[in-house]
Design an enzyme around this catalytic site. Structure first.
Site, short mmCIF file in Angstrom:
data_model
loop_
_atom_site.label_atom_id
_atom_site.label_comp_id
_atom_site.label_asym_id
_atom_site.label_seq_id
_atom_site.Cartn_x
_atom_site.Cartn_y
_atom_site.Cartn_z
N GLU A 271 0.30 -11.34 14.06
CA GLU A 271 1.03 -10.73 12.94
C GLU A 271 0.46 -9.35 12.60
O GLU A 271 -0.13 -9.16 11.53
CB GLU A 271 0.89 -11.61 11.69
CG GLU A 271 1.48 -12.97 11.84
CD GLU A 271 1.18 -13.87 10.65
OE1 GLU A 271 2.05 -14.68 10.31
OE2 GLU A 271 0.11 -13.75 10.05
N PRO A 272 0.60 -8.38 13.50
CA PRO A 272 0.07 -7.06 13.19
C PRO A 272 0.91 -6.34 12.14
O PRO A 272 2.15 -6.37 12.22
CB PRO A 272 0.13 -6.33 14.53
CG PRO A 272 1.20 -7.02 15.31
CD PRO A 272 1.29 -8.43 14.81
N GLY A 273 0.27 -5.74 11.19
CA GLY A 273 0.98 -4.93 10.20
C GLY A 273 0.52 -3.49 10.36
O GLY A 273 1.19 -2.64 10.94
N ARG A 274 -0.72 -3.26 9.90
CA ARG A 274 -1.30 -1.92 9.92
C ARG A 274 -1.25 -1.27 11.30
O ARG A 274 -0.91 -0.09 11.43
CB ARG A 274 -2.76 -2.03 9.46
CG ARG A 274 -3.45 -0.71 9.22
CD ARG A 274 -4.96 -0.92 9.05
NE ARG A 274 -5.30 -1.98 8.15
CZ ARG A 274 -5.48 -1.85 6.83
NH1 ARG A 274 -5.36 -0.67 6.29
NH2 ARG A 274 -5.79 -2.89 6.09
N ARG A 311 -4.99 3.30 -1.61
CA ARG A 311 -6.08 2.77 -0.79
C ARG A 311 -7.44 3.45 -1.01
O ARG A 311 -8.46 2.77 -1.07
CB ARG A 311 -5.69 2.77 0.70
CG ARG A 311 -4.44 1.91 0.97
CD ARG A 311 -4.21 1.60 2.43
NE ARG A 311 -5.22 0.71 2.93
CZ ARG A 311 -6.27 1.08 3.63
NH1 ARG A 311 -6.40 2.34 3.97
NH2 ARG A 311 -7.16 0.22 4.00
N CYS A 342 -3.60 10.76 -13.85
CA CYS A 342 -4.56 10.93 -14.93
C CYS A 342 -5.71 9.94 -14.81
O CYS A 342 -5.87 9.04 -15.63
CB CYS A 342 -3.82 10.77 -16.26
SG CYS A 342 -4.72 11.54 -17.58
N GLU A 343 -6.45 10.05 -13.73
CA GLU A 343 -7.58 9.17 -13.41
C GLU A 343 -8.59 9.98 -12.64
O GLU A 343 -8.23 10.61 -11.64
CB GLU A 343 -7.14 8.02 -12.47
CG GLU A 343 -6.17 7.04 -13.01
CD GLU A 343 -6.78 6.02 -13.95
OE1 GLU A 343 -7.98 5.71 -13.82
OE2 GLU A 343 -6.05 5.55 -14.84
N TYR A 371 0.53 0.19 4.11
CA TYR A 371 0.05 -0.04 2.74
C TYR A 371 0.02 1.24 1.90
O TYR A 371 -0.83 1.40 1.03
CB TYR A 371 -1.32 -0.73 2.76
CG TYR A 371 -1.31 -1.99 3.61
CD1 TYR A 371 -0.63 -3.11 3.18
CD2 TYR A 371 -1.94 -2.03 4.86
CE1 TYR A 371 -0.58 -4.26 3.97
CE2 TYR A 371 -1.89 -3.17 5.66
CZ TYR A 371 -1.20 -4.28 5.20
OH TYR A 371 -1.14 -5.41 5.98
C1 LIG Z 1 -1.11 -13.66 6.77
C2 LIG Z 1 -1.24 -12.25 7.13
N1 LIG Z 1 -0.81 -11.85 8.33
C3 LIG Z 1 -0.89 -10.56 8.71
C4 LIG Z 1 -1.44 -9.60 7.88
C5 LIG Z 1 -1.43 -8.19 8.38
O1 LIG Z 1 -2.65 -7.63 8.48
P1 LIG Z 1 -2.80 -6.20 9.15
O2 LIG Z 1 -1.91 -5.26 8.43
O3 LIG Z 1 -4.23 -5.89 8.91
O4 LIG Z 1 -2.49 -6.33 10.58
C6 LIG Z 1 -1.92 -9.96 6.62
C7 LIG Z 1 -2.57 -8.97 5.73
O5 LIG Z 1 -3.76 -8.90 5.64
C8 LIG Z 1 -1.82 -11.33 6.24
O6 LIG Z 1 -2.23 -11.72 5.04
N1 LIG Z 2 -3.45 -3.88 1.45
C1 LIG Z 2 -4.57 -4.01 2.33
C2 LIG Z 2 -4.29 -4.85 3.54
C3 LIG Z 2 -3.59 -6.14 3.29
C4 LIG Z 2 -4.46 -7.23 2.85
C5 LIG Z 2 -3.62 -8.42 2.70
N2 LIG Z 2 -4.28 -9.66 2.96
C6 LIG Z 2 -5.04 -2.65 2.78
O1 LIG Z 2 -4.45 -1.66 2.47
O2 LIG Z 2 -6.02 -2.52 3.44
#
Ligand SMILES: Cc1ncc(COP(=O)(O)O)c(C=O)c1O
Ligand SMILES: N[C@@H](CCCC[NH3+])C(=O)O
Length: 414
Positions: A271-274, A311, A342-343, A371
């Site tokens: 499950e890559p997001g970032r 972040r 304003c921080e 994010y």
């Molecule tokens: C369950 C789950 N899967 C995937 C991710 C995605 O993480 P990342 O964006 O670091 O790949 C997260 C966020 O931390 C998560 O909570």
């Molecule tokens: N929002 C976080 C990553 C997601 C964390 C969720 N479990 C960040 O910017 O680094």
């Protein structure tokens, strides 16, 4: 230039602050994960963790790339559905999904519900019975692994709000309940150890642990998972101190560990997001005021800040920037890049090398695709920026800039 488009032109055309995404970079990153899995000869699925950036257009790109997505709220699910994303390729996460959210997921036939706690098993069971439905589920486990990352980005350690604890036997209890419920089909097990992780060690440990858990469950329940989901968390480089490893390194090490420990390796989901959207994103700002203090680092302020990128304030995240209209000019000073909120903590970059700047220059902060927009807010009643996608020399507005009118649109008089 961002994928063939001049960022200074984008700033002129759409105004600043502006989020810009290089869609080619997103597609390429997906290809890298795919080819890593194929080389490792694993059955796999890539599920984009859409919390990183969740707007209709990105769900449409993911649909075009034929990947799965995960959502963590009714809002993300609603957006994905509105984007026409196929529901059977959606996993629904979250540590406190409400009755309404679960019902929405069931009614829309989402692919998998990622069960996180006993309350949810009970809610889902009730909904399935009332609606006379069946659904695939996975159990989110807390494997007891502390990833090397910011405390707020750790999720796999025993002391975590997410998932069923393995150590104390909660996970087994949950499995028993799910296997007994004939309306739930247990597709497999899931764990996510955290975010912005650089080493492979945590993932290798996770692969090992998940196989050990599966074997233990097999003994007890005669159940072998069809899928093991290892979550996301693959780190990216925000600055020169960051040293991320490639998709290939992650996947090949994980694959080797899985194959070493078991003959019948289940399908592996990640499950890559970032790592899919982070490096593809840029935030363009216009430089405004400046403050020079004798013997101290000057402050150069831009027209955005913590409202569009929380972040740095939340995780002390370090970014790097360039002055887009002065890429060929020598760097002559170091400055704090201050936001307009304003921080005192609203500093986007603590120390940034800059050419000689003046009011109106365009500062591009790099790697802001994950994010950033998804965690943006309206503090000080600043409207959220617009989002533009660029691909092969073309630009397209995908989220309009909020207006002052939008800001008051939900307010009621008193
Ligand atoms: C369950 C789950 N899967 C995937 C991710 C995605 O993480 P990342 O964006 O670091 O790949 C997260 C966020 O931390 C998560 O909570
Ligand atoms: N929002 C976080 C990553 C997601 C964390 C969720 N479990 C960040 O910017 O680094």
């Amino acid at each position: 230039m961002i994928d063939g488009v001049d960022s200074v032109d984008l700033a002129k055309k759409y105004g600043t602050p502006l989020y810009v995404f290089d869609v080619t970079a997103i597609r390429n990153q997906i290809k890298k994960f795919r080819s890593a899995f194929e080389q490792a000869d694993l059955k796999y699925q890539i599920s984009y963790a859409s919390k990183a950036f969740a707007v209709k257009a990105i769900y449409q790109v993911m649909k075009q790339e034929d990947v799965h997505i995960d959502v963590v709220s009714g809002g993300e699910l609603y957006t994905a559905l509105a984007a026409g994303f196929p529901t059977d390729k959606i996993s629904f996460h979250g540590n406190n999904k409400s009755f309404e959210e679960l019902e929405m997921a069931v009614k829309n036939h989402v692919g998998v519900i990622m069960l996180d706690n006993f309350h949810e098993i009970e809610l889902l069971s009730r909904i399935l019975k009332t609606d006379d439905q069946k659904i695939d589920v996975m159990l989110r486990l807390t494997p007891g692994i502390s990833a090397h990352t910011h405390k707020y980005d750790q999720t796999g350690q025993t002391d975590s709000k997410f998932g069923f604890d393995v150590e104390s036997g909660q996970a087994k209890e949950a499995m028993k309940l799910v296997l007994e419920d004939e309306r739930m089909n247990l597709l497999g097990i899931h764990a996510h150890i955290g975010s912005q992780i650089f080493g492979t060690q945590g993932f290798v440990m996770l692969a090992q642990k998940m196989i050990a858990i599966a074997k233990d469950f097999q003994k007890e329940f005669d159940y072998w998972p069809q899928v093991i989901n290892l979550g996301g968390g693959f780190g990216i480089s925000y600055n020169e101190d960051d040293d991320p490893i490639t998709a290939n390194e992650f996947i090949s090490k994980i694959a080797a560990e899985l194959k070493k420990n078991c003959d019948n390796v289940p399908e592996i989901w990640i499950e890559p997001g970032r790592s899919l959207v982070g490096p593809a994103g840029y935030t363009l700002y216009t430089i405004g005021s400046r403050k020079d203090i004798p013997d101290l680092t000057p402050y150069v302020a831009v027209d955005g800040g913590m409202g569009d990128n929380i972040r740095p304030a939340l995780y002390q995240a370090k970014y790097e920037a360039v002055v887009a209209n002065k890429m060929d000019q020598p760097l002559v000073e170091t400055a704090h890049i201050a936001g307009k909120y304003c921080e005192s903590g609203d500093i986007l970059i603590d120390k940034q090398a800059l050419p000689k700047t003046k009011v109106g220059d365009i500062l591009a902060v790099l790697d802001t695709g994950a994010y950033g927009y998804s965690m943006a807010m309206n503090y000080n009643r600043n409207p959220r920026p617009a989002v533009v996608f660029v691909e092969n020399g073309q630009d397209k507005l995908v989220v309009k800039r909020e207006t002052y009118q939008d800001l008051i649109s939900l307010d009621c008089d008193y």
